[in-house]
Motif scaffolding. Structure first.
Motif, PDB file in Angstrom:
ATOM      1  N   ALA A 144       8.427   3.715   0.710  1.00  0.00           N
ATOM      2  CA  ALA A 144       7.880   2.522   1.357  1.00  0.00           C
ATOM      3  C   ALA A 144       6.414   2.711   1.709  1.00  0.00           C
ATOM      4  CB  ALA A 144       8.685   2.190   2.607  1.00  0.00           C
ATOM      5  N   PHE A 145       6.081   3.860   2.290  1.00  0.00           N
ATOM      6  CA  PHE A 145       4.696   4.115   2.692  1.00  0.00           C
ATOM      7  C   PHE A 145       3.757   4.084   1.495  1.00  0.00           C
ATOM      8  CE2 PHE A 145       1.071   6.892   3.324  1.00  0.00           C
ATOM      9  CZ  PHE A 145       0.565   6.464   4.545  1.00  0.00           C
ATOM     10  N   LEU A 146       4.086   4.863   0.475  1.00  0.00           N
ATOM     11  CA  LEU A 146       3.181   4.975  -0.671  1.00  0.00           C
ATOM     12  C   LEU A 146       3.058   3.643  -1.405  1.00  0.00           C
ATOM     13  CD1 LEU A 146       1.453   7.175  -1.925  1.00  0.00           C
ATOM     14  CD2 LEU A 146       3.337   7.681  -3.486  1.00  0.00           C
ATOM     15  N   SER A 147       4.176   2.961  -1.625  1.00  0.00           N
ATOM     16  CA  SER A 147       4.154   1.693  -2.350  1.00  0.00           C
ATOM     17  C   SER A 147       3.368   0.632  -1.588  1.00  0.00           C
ATOM     18  CB  SER A 147       5.587   1.196  -2.588  1.00  0.00           C
ATOM     19  OG  SER A 147       6.333   2.116  -3.334  1.00  0.00           O
ATOM     20  N   ALA A 148       3.654   0.500  -0.294  1.00  0.00           N
ATOM     21  CA  ALA A 148       3.021  -0.541   0.514  1.00  0.00           C
ATOM     22  C   ALA A 148       1.534  -0.291   0.710  1.00  0.00           C
ATOM     23  CB  ALA A 148       3.720  -0.654   1.868  1.00  0.00           C
ATOM     24  N   GLN A 149       1.170   0.955   0.950  1.00  0.00           N
ATOM     25  CA  GLN A 149      -0.235   1.273   1.196  1.00  0.00           C
ATOM     26  C   GLN A 149      -1.078   1.103  -0.066  1.00  0.00           C
ATOM     27  OE1 GLN A 149      -1.916   2.079   4.029  1.00  0.00           O
ATOM     28  NE2 GLN A 149      -0.078   1.746   5.258  1.00  0.00           N
ATOM     29  N   LEU A 150      -0.555   1.539  -1.200  1.00  0.00           N
ATOM     30  CA  LEU A 150      -1.300   1.374  -2.452  1.00  0.00           C
ATOM     31  C   LEU A 150      -1.399  -0.102  -2.833  1.00  0.00           C
ATOM     32  CD1 LEU A 150       0.000   4.376  -4.590  1.00  0.00           C
ATOM     33  CD2 LEU A 150      -2.191   4.160  -3.385  1.00  0.00           C
ATOM     34  N   LEU A 151      -0.352  -0.870  -2.535  1.00  0.00           N
ATOM     35  CA  LEU A 151      -0.411  -2.310  -2.767  1.00  0.00           C
ATOM     36  C   LEU A 151      -1.454  -2.945  -1.866  1.00  0.00           C
ATOM     37  CD1 LEU A 151       0.776  -4.805  -4.173  1.00  0.00           C
ATOM     38  CD2 LEU A 151       2.480  -4.920  -2.336  1.00  0.00           C
ATOM     39  N   ASP A 152      -1.505  -2.499  -0.619  1.00  0.00           N
ATOM     40  CA  ASP A 152      -2.507  -2.983   0.331  1.00  0.00           C
ATOM     41  C   ASP A 152      -3.918  -2.742  -0.213  1.00  0.00           C
ATOM     42  OD1 ASP A 152      -3.071  -3.487   3.580  1.00  0.00           O
ATOM     43  OD2 ASP A 152      -4.517  -2.143   2.634  1.00  0.00           O
ATOM     44  N   VAL A 153      -4.150  -1.541  -0.723  1.00  0.00           N
ATOM     45  CA  VAL A 153      -5.470  -1.196  -1.271  1.00  0.00           C
ATOM     46  C   VAL A 153      -5.825  -2.113  -2.439  1.00  0.00           C
ATOM     47  CG1 VAL A 153      -6.801   0.576  -2.481  1.00  0.00           C
ATOM     48  CG2 VAL A 153      -5.356   1.212  -0.542  1.00  0.00           C
ATOM     49  N   ALA A 154      -4.867  -2.340  -3.337  1.00  0.00           N
ATOM     50  CA  ALA A 154      -5.121  -3.164  -4.523  1.00  0.00           C
ATOM     51  C   ALA A 154      -5.414  -4.615  -4.151  1.00  0.00           C
ATOM     52  CB  ALA A 154      -3.927  -3.086  -5.468  1.00  0.00           C
ATOM     53  N   ILE A 155      -4.628  -5.164  -3.232  1.00  0.00           N
ATOM     54  CA  ILE A 155      -4.824  -6.559  -2.826  1.00  0.00           C
ATOM     55  C   ILE A 155      -6.145  -6.715  -2.089  1.00  0.00           C
ATOM     56  CG2 ILE A 155      -3.947  -8.411  -1.343  1.00  0.00           C
ATOM     57  CD1 ILE A 155      -1.130  -7.368  -1.943  1.00  0.00           C
ATOM     58  N   VAL A 200      -6.091  -9.572   6.115  1.00  0.00           N
ATOM     59  CA  VAL A 200      -4.896 -10.336   6.483  1.00  0.00           C
ATOM     60  C   VAL A 200      -3.881 -10.333   5.349  1.00  0.00           C
ATOM     61  CG1 VAL A 200      -3.994 -12.648   6.929  1.00  0.00           C
ATOM     62  CG2 VAL A 200      -5.963 -11.830   8.201  1.00  0.00           C
ATOM     63  N   PHE A 201      -4.294 -10.737   4.161  1.00  0.00           N
ATOM     64  CA  PHE A 201      -3.348 -10.844   3.058  1.00  0.00           C
ATOM     65  C   PHE A 201      -2.826  -9.482   2.613  1.00  0.00           C
ATOM     66  CE2 PHE A 201      -5.182 -15.071   2.752  1.00  0.00           C
ATOM     67  CZ  PHE A 201      -4.078 -15.839   2.386  1.00  0.00           C
ATOM     68  N   SER A 202      -3.698  -8.490   2.569  1.00  0.00           N
ATOM     69  CA  SER A 202      -3.245  -7.165   2.131  1.00  0.00           C
ATOM     70  C   SER A 202      -2.273  -6.556   3.136  1.00  0.00           C
ATOM     71  CB  SER A 202      -4.441  -6.227   1.922  1.00  0.00           C
ATOM     72  OG  SER A 202      -5.145  -6.012   3.134  1.00  0.00           O
ATOM     73  N   SER A 203      -2.563  -6.723   4.430  1.00  0.00           N
ATOM     74  CA  SER A 203      -1.693  -6.156   5.458  1.00  0.00           C
ATOM     75  C   SER A 203      -0.353  -6.887   5.542  1.00  0.00           C
ATOM     76  CB  SER A 203      -2.384  -6.187   6.826  1.00  0.00           C
ATOM     77  OG  SER A 203      -3.503  -5.336   6.845  1.00  0.00           O
TER      78      SER A 203
END
Length: 205
Positions: free
Chosen positions: A96-107, A121-124
């Protein structure tokens, strides 16, 4: 490395604090860790805004490593009902941590040229939603009982959602409460995000 260090230290502190505070209940549906963990998205977004996506990803991976270490330590500490961290919780937490954080970075990187508030806002919000869904499903869902080891019968007790809604497994109430805190803190974090990024950028100018 000097630029990276504050982000790495902040992320490490948040991960360690959250792993400790998750052991202490806050009301019926939350733990104190629910209030510290979302700050990881703030750290990632600040690093992304100031130094770029590549630097933010390095901070994310450092936090992941610290989280793995915390999980390994937790599996060796025995509580009242067994190890403080089970294999399923450790696996769910890491994925969860790795997937969500890397997705946050990309968005965030995709939206960085919009209004100053749009990217954080949208990335978080999206990252937090993915984080919550992945962690609670992997760690507690009865659907994975035949695949992953660990007794999660307690988390699948059928109860009214958050004590008042339709009947659902207990872990769903825990997930919804956790998700609500993450969304609220994503909005509150806009204030320190704006102040910190402006200060760092002004200092570097």
């Amino acid at each position: 490395m000097t630029k990276l260090l504050p982000g790495v230290l902040a992320m490490a502190a948040i991960v360690v604090a959250s792993n400790i505070l998750v052991q202490f209940l806050f009301g019926q549906w939350l733990t104190w860790g629910a209030f510290t963990y979302p700050l990881a998205f703030l750290v990632t977004d600040v690093m992304n805004r100031v130094y770029g996506a590549a630097m933010a990803r390095k901070v994310v991976f450092s936090g992941f490593i610290v989280g793995v270490i915390c999980s390994l330590i937790g599996t060796q500490i025995m509580g009242e009902f067994g190890p403080l961290v089970t294999f399923r919780i450790a696996l769910g937490s890491g994925i969860a941590f790795l997937s969500a954080q890397l997705l946050d970075v990309a968005i965030f990187d995709r939206l960085r040229d919009g209004g100053w508030w749009k990217a954080p806002v949208f990335s978080s919000v999206i990252g937090s939603s993915v984080d919550t869904a992945l962690f609670f499903f992997i760690a507690f869902s009865g659907a994975l009982t035949g695949v992953l080891p660990g007794d999660v019968a307690w988390a699948n007790e059928a109860l009214p959602l958050l004590g008042a809604g339709p009947v659902a497994p207990l872990w769903v109430s825990l997930a919804v409460a956790d998700w609500g805190v993450k969304l609220a803190l994503a909005l509150v974090a806009l204030i320190p995000f704006r102040l910190i990024t402006r200060k760092i950028i002004a200092h570097a100018a």
